[in-house]
Design a protein around this motif. Structure first.
Motif, mmCIF file in Angstrom:
data_model
loop_
_atom_site.group_PDB
_atom_site.id
_atom_site.type_symbol
_atom_site.label_atom_id
_atom_site.label_comp_id
_atom_site.label_asym_id
_atom_site.label_seq_id
_atom_site.Cartn_x
_atom_site.Cartn_y
_atom_site.Cartn_z
ATOM 1 N N VAL A 295 0.840 -1.049 -0.165
ATOM 2 C CA VAL A 295 0.045 0.112 0.093
ATOM 3 C C VAL A 295 1.017 1.327 -0.006
ATOM 4 C CG1 VAL A 295 -1.674 1.520 1.194
ATOM 5 C CG2 VAL A 295 -2.193 -1.078 0.936
ATOM 6 N N THR A 296 0.427 2.216 -0.682
ATOM 7 C CA THR A 296 1.086 3.530 -0.806
ATOM 8 C C THR A 296 0.246 4.594 -0.803
ATOM 9 O OG1 THR A 296 2.756 2.654 -2.318
ATOM 10 C CG2 THR A 296 2.629 5.042 -2.333
ATOM 11 N N PHE A 297 0.368 5.624 -0.038
ATOM 12 C CA PHE A 297 -0.341 6.885 0.281
ATOM 13 C C PHE A 297 0.361 8.028 -0.495
ATOM 14 C CE2 PHE A 297 -1.033 4.289 3.974
ATOM 15 C CZ PHE A 297 -2.323 3.976 4.126
ATOM 16 N N TYR A 333 -0.230 14.167 -8.031
ATOM 17 C CA TYR A 333 -0.125 13.791 -6.669
ATOM 18 C C TYR A 333 1.282 14.288 -5.975
ATOM 19 C CZ TYR A 333 -3.679 10.342 -8.095
ATOM 20 O OH TYR A 333 -4.689 9.704 -8.550
ATOM 21 N N TYR A 334 1.194 14.587 -4.742
ATOM 22 C CA TYR A 334 2.392 15.118 -3.920
ATOM 23 C C TYR A 334 2.661 13.856 -3.127
ATOM 24 C CZ TYR A 334 4.618 17.336 -0.388
ATOM 25 O OH TYR A 334 5.882 17.816 0.561
ATOM 26 N N GLY A 335 4.127 13.455 -3.160
ATOM 27 C CA GLY A 335 4.436 12.452 -2.024
ATOM 28 C C GLY A 335 4.198 10.982 -2.413
ATOM 29 N N ALA A 336 4.835 10.043 -1.522
ATOM 30 C CA ALA A 336 4.354 8.790 -1.631
ATOM 31 C C ALA A 336 5.172 7.980 -0.440
ATOM 32 C CB ALA A 336 4.966 8.038 -2.929
ATOM 33 N N THR A 337 4.122 7.475 0.145
ATOM 34 C CA THR A 337 4.741 6.825 1.542
ATOM 35 C C THR A 337 3.943 5.786 1.768
ATOM 36 O OG1 THR A 337 5.250 7.291 3.889
ATOM 37 C CG2 THR A 337 3.361 8.504 2.866
ATOM 38 N N ASP A 338 4.418 4.663 2.597
ATOM 39 C CA ASP A 338 3.444 3.583 3.044
ATOM 40 C C ASP A 338 3.298 3.881 4.685
ATOM 41 O OD1 ASP A 338 5.912 3.294 4.770
ATOM 42 O OD2 ASP A 338 6.358 1.473 4.155
ATOM 43 N N GLU A 342 2.620 9.754 8.048
ATOM 44 C CA GLU A 342 3.178 10.687 6.969
ATOM 45 C C GLU A 342 2.549 11.302 5.866
ATOM 46 O OE1 GLU A 342 6.830 8.877 5.847
ATOM 47 O OE2 GLU A 342 7.601 8.409 7.451
ATOM 48 N N ALA A 343 1.538 10.614 5.422
ATOM 49 C CA ALA A 343 0.529 11.110 4.291
ATOM 50 C C ALA A 343 0.020 12.205 5.068
ATOM 51 C CB ALA A 343 -0.149 10.113 4.091
ATOM 52 N N LYS A 344 -0.663 12.030 6.072
ATOM 53 C CA LYS A 344 -1.243 13.220 6.848
ATOM 54 C C LYS A 344 -0.412 14.477 7.000
ATOM 55 C CE LYS A 344 -2.910 10.820 10.291
ATOM 56 N NZ LYS A 344 -3.502 10.657 11.533
ATOM 57 N N GLN A 345 1.004 14.204 7.228
ATOM 58 C CA GLN A 345 1.754 15.417 7.316
ATOM 59 C C GLN A 345 1.935 15.974 6.024
ATOM 60 O OE1 GLN A 345 3.348 17.106 10.112
ATOM 61 N NE2 GLN A 345 1.807 15.967 11.171
ATOM 62 N N LEU A 346 2.276 15.072 4.800
ATOM 63 C CA LEU A 346 2.400 15.495 3.472
ATOM 64 C C LEU A 346 1.021 16.486 3.311
ATOM 65 C CD1 LEU A 346 3.555 12.516 1.887
ATOM 66 C CD2 LEU A 346 5.118 14.534 2.175
ATOM 67 N N LEU A 347 -0.178 16.026 3.751
ATOM 68 C CA LEU A 347 -1.392 16.629 3.322
ATOM 69 C C LEU A 347 -1.295 18.184 4.210
ATOM 70 C CD1 LEU A 347 -4.265 16.921 2.205
ATOM 71 C CD2 LEU A 347 -4.689 15.825 4.343
ATOM 72 N N VAL A 348 -0.796 18.286 5.250
ATOM 73 C CA VAL A 348 -0.671 19.524 5.636
ATOM 74 C C VAL A 348 0.215 20.456 5.105
ATOM 75 C CG1 VAL A 348 0.269 20.831 7.748
ATOM 76 C CG2 VAL A 348 -0.949 18.874 8.283
ATOM 77 N N THR A 349 1.371 19.942 4.554
ATOM 78 C CA THR A 349 2.380 20.711 3.824
ATOM 79 C C THR A 349 1.548 21.096 2.156
ATOM 80 O OG1 THR A 349 4.179 19.376 4.437
ATOM 81 C CG2 THR A 349 4.466 20.593 2.481
ATOM 82 N N VAL A 361 -5.127 9.943 -0.797
ATOM 83 C CA VAL A 361 -5.423 8.946 -1.444
ATOM 84 C C VAL A 361 -4.464 7.617 -1.208
ATOM 85 C CG1 VAL A 361 -6.579 10.105 -3.189
ATOM 86 C CG2 VAL A 361 -4.361 9.546 -3.595
ATOM 87 N N ALA A 362 -4.997 6.331 -1.612
ATOM 88 C CA ALA A 362 -4.175 5.287 -1.363
ATOM 89 C C ALA A 362 -4.287 4.315 -2.658
ATOM 90 C CB ALA A 362 -5.065 4.403 -0.090
ATOM 91 N N PHE A 363 -3.177 3.664 -2.659
ATOM 92 C CA PHE A 363 -3.023 2.536 -3.820
ATOM 93 C C PHE A 363 -2.451 1.132 -3.155
ATOM 94 C CE2 PHE A 363 -2.639 6.774 -5.598
ATOM 95 C CZ PHE A 363 -3.238 6.681 -6.767
ATOM 96 N N LYS A 364 -2.893 0.120 -3.733
ATOM 97 C CA LYS A 364 -2.304 -1.073 -3.607
ATOM 98 C C LYS A 364 -1.934 -1.796 -4.838
ATOM 99 C CE LYS A 364 -3.027 -5.616 -1.359
ATOM 100 N NZ LYS A 364 -1.812 -5.456 -0.662
ATOM 101 N N ASP A 365 -0.729 -2.190 -5.018
ATOM 102 C CA ASP A 365 0.049 -2.450 -6.067
ATOM 103 C C ASP A 365 -0.440 -1.880 -7.513
ATOM 104 O OD1 ASP A 365 1.113 -4.725 -4.589
ATOM 105 O OD2 ASP A 365 -0.789 -5.908 -4.730
ATOM 106 N N GLY A 366 -0.533 -0.552 -6.983
ATOM 107 C CA GLY A 366 -0.737 0.426 -8.190
ATOM 108 C C GLY A 366 -2.048 0.726 -8.665
ATOM 109 N N LYS A 367 -3.033 0.042 -7.818
ATOM 110 C CA LYS A 367 -4.325 0.352 -8.105
ATOM 111 C C LYS A 367 -5.019 0.994 -6.976
ATOM 112 C CE LYS A 367 -9.038 -2.235 -9.276
ATOM 113 N NZ LYS A 367 -9.500 -3.519 -9.146
ATOM 114 N N LYS A 368 -5.796 2.102 -7.441
ATOM 115 C CA LYS A 368 -6.243 2.828 -6.486
ATOM 116 C C LYS A 368 -7.374 2.189 -5.496
ATOM 117 C CE LYS A 368 -8.704 7.505 -5.534
ATOM 118 N NZ LYS A 368 -9.140 8.604 -6.168
ATOM 119 N N ILE A 369 -7.495 2.351 -4.277
ATOM 120 C CA ILE A 369 -8.146 1.673 -3.142
ATOM 121 C C ILE A 369 -8.671 2.708 -2.312
ATOM 122 C CG2 ILE A 369 -7.282 -0.565 -3.396
ATOM 123 C CD1 ILE A 369 -5.873 -0.073 -0.758
#
Length: 378
Positions: A295-297, A333-338, A342-349, A361-369
Motif C-alpha cells: 500500500v502507498t499513500f 499527486y504529491y509524495g508517496a509513503t507507506d 506521514e501522508a497526513k503530514q504531507l497533506l498539511v504541507t 488517496v491510497a493505492f495497492k499494487d498500483g491500483k487505487k483503493i
C-alpha cells in the motif's frame, strides 16, 4: 394529559423518526429530456425513452441499499424545465447529481461512451454536446430565470465548481467510464470537460453521462434493448456504489420533495506557477499507522486537462510530484509513503502551499483503493 408532556412526547417522536432516516446517501437521477423534448432521434430510437428506462433501472438497483435514497427528476414521460433538474438536487442537499443522456450526430458514424464534468473547453465536439443538452431552454416559456444565458454559446458560461467538487466529479466519471469500457467493452471516448448549465448550477459532484450514439445504428439498437439498458444501468449503479464507499461517511437525512413541487468561482485548471519562496515543510517522524503490504499513500493536489512537467516550479515548490494520465483528466499527486501518518503530514504541507482541497488517496499494487481499505488490510 398535561399539555407540556404531550408536546415533549411529540418532540421525542419527531427526533426518533429523524434519527431513523439519518445517514442517507442521496442520489438524484436525471433522465435527460422528456415530454415534448424528444432529445436525439435516429432509426426509431428515442433518447428520452432510453434515458428514462436506464435511470429507473439504476434507481431500482441503488434502492436495494437501505443507506441510499434515490430521487428522480422524472419517472414518467413528462417535460421538466432545465432549471428544475439541479434545483431539485440542491433542495435535497444531494450527494450526487447524475444526468443520463444519449448522443447523436448527423454523419451517423461516431460511437462510444463518454462522461462529462463541468468545465471550460475549446474542443468543438464537446461544445456541440453541451449546446445540444442546453438547448432545451428554447422549449421553455420562462427564459428570464436563465439570466440571458444563450444555449448556443455555452463557452460563455462561467463555472462555479470548487476544487473538491471537481475532483470528486472526476473520480465518479472515471468510475463510470471504467465500468462501461472495462466491463462492458464499450468504446471509451473518455472523461471530458464541457459547459453544461445543469452541472454549473448543481452544488454537489455531478456528471452528464452520454450512454452512446443512437445515430450509430448498431449502438442505438444496443441502447434501445432491454439487455443493453440493464448492462448500462448496472455499470452506473456499481460506479455510484463504489464512489459512496470511497467518499461517504454518513450523516445525511432523508429528503422529501415538497408536495407543491413538480418532479461563482471558476474551475481551477492547473496553470504554471512560480516557485513559492516558503521552503517545503518536511513531515515529522511519528509512530506509523500500519498499512497493508504493497500500500502507498499519496496526496492528490489537483486535476487538469493539461499535462504539466512534474517539476517544483509548476507545483508551488513541491517536490516528488507524480501524475496519472490514464484518463482525459490528469490527476497530480504529491509524495508517496507507506505510512498513513506521514501522508497526513504531507497533506498539511500541501495545504500550506495553497492546495486547500488536497486529500489523501491510497493505492495497492498500483491500483487505487479507499484509505479505509488500505488501513484495514492486514
Amino acid at each position: 394529559m398535561n399539555l407540556k408532556l404531550v408536546f415533549l412526547l411529540f418532540i421525542i417522536s419527531c427526533t426518533c423518526t429523524f434519527a431513523q432516516d439519518g445517514g442517507k446517501f442521496k442520489v438524484v437521477l436525471d433522465a435527460g429530456h422528456g415530454g415534448k423534448d424528444f432529445g436525439a432521434l435516429y432509426h426509431g430510437y428515442v433518447e428520452k425513452n432510453i434515458t428514462l428506462n436506464v435511470a429507473l433501472k439504476v434507481g431500482k438497483l441503488l434502492e436495494q441499499d437501505n443507506a441510499i435514497q434515490v430521487l428522480y427528476t422524472r419517472k414518467t414521460d413528462v417535460f421538466v424545465a432545465l432549471s428544475e433538474r439541479p434545483d431539485m438536487a440542491n433542495r435535497a442537499d444531494a450527494n450526487l447529481f447524475i444526468s443520463i443522456h444519449c448522443n447523436g450526430e448527423p454523419k451517423k458514424a461516431a460511437f462510444g461512451t463518454e462522461t462529462f464534468i463541468m468545465g471550460p473547453t475549446k474542443n468543438a465536439s464537446n461544445l456541440e454536446v453541451a449546446k445540444k443538452e442546453n438547448s432545451v431552454i428554447k422549449l421553455e416559456k420562462d427564459k428570464e430565470k436563465y439570466e440571458g444565458f444563450d444555449p448556443n454559446k455555452p463557452e460563455a458560461l462561467l463555472s462555479a465548481v470548487p476544487d473538491a467538487t471537481l475532483n470528486n466529479s472526476i473520480d465518479l466519471a472515471s468510475k463510470i467510464q471504467d465500468g462501461f469500457t472495462s466491463t462492458l467493452k464499450r468504446k471509451n471516448r473518455g472523461v471530458k470537460y464541457a459547459p453544461f448549465w445543469i452541472l454549473n448550477k448543481a452544488s454537489m459532484p455531478g456528471v452528464v453521462i452520454e450512454l452512446g450514439f443512437v445515430s450509430y445504428e448498431q449502438e442505438g439498437a444496443f441502447l434501445n434493448s432491454e439487455d443493453g439498458q440493464d448492462d448500462m444501468a448496472k455499470a452506473i449503479a456499481k460506479a455510484i456504489q463504489s464512489y459512496k464507499k470511497e467518499y461517504y461517511t454518513g450523516g445525511g437525512t432523508e429528503y422529501k420533495e415538497p408536495a407543491a413541487n413538480s418532479g461563482t468561482a471558476t474551475v481551477r485548471i492547473v496553470a504554471e506557477t512560480k516557485p513559492a519562496e516558503k521552503p517545503e515543510t518536511k513531515p515529522e517522524a511519528k509512530p506509523a499507522v500500519a498499512a497493508a503490504k504493497g500500500v502507498t499513500f499519496k496526496v492528490q493536489i489537483s486535476a487538469s486537462g493539461k499535462s504539466l512537467e512534474t517539476v517544483p516550479e509548476n507545483f508551488k515548490g513541491l517536490t516528488n510530484i507524480s501524475k496519472d494520465a490514464s484518463a482525459a483528466v490528469i490527476k497530480y499527486y504529491y509524495g508517496a509513503t507507506d505510512s498513513y501518518d506521514e501522508a497526513k503530514q504531507l497533506l498539511v504541507t500541501a495545504k500550506e502551499k495553497g492546495y486547500t482541497s488536497a486529500f489523501v488517496v491510497a493505492f495497492k499494487d498500483g491500483k487505487k483503493i479507499t484509505v479505509q481499505e488500505a488501513l484495514g488490510k492486514k
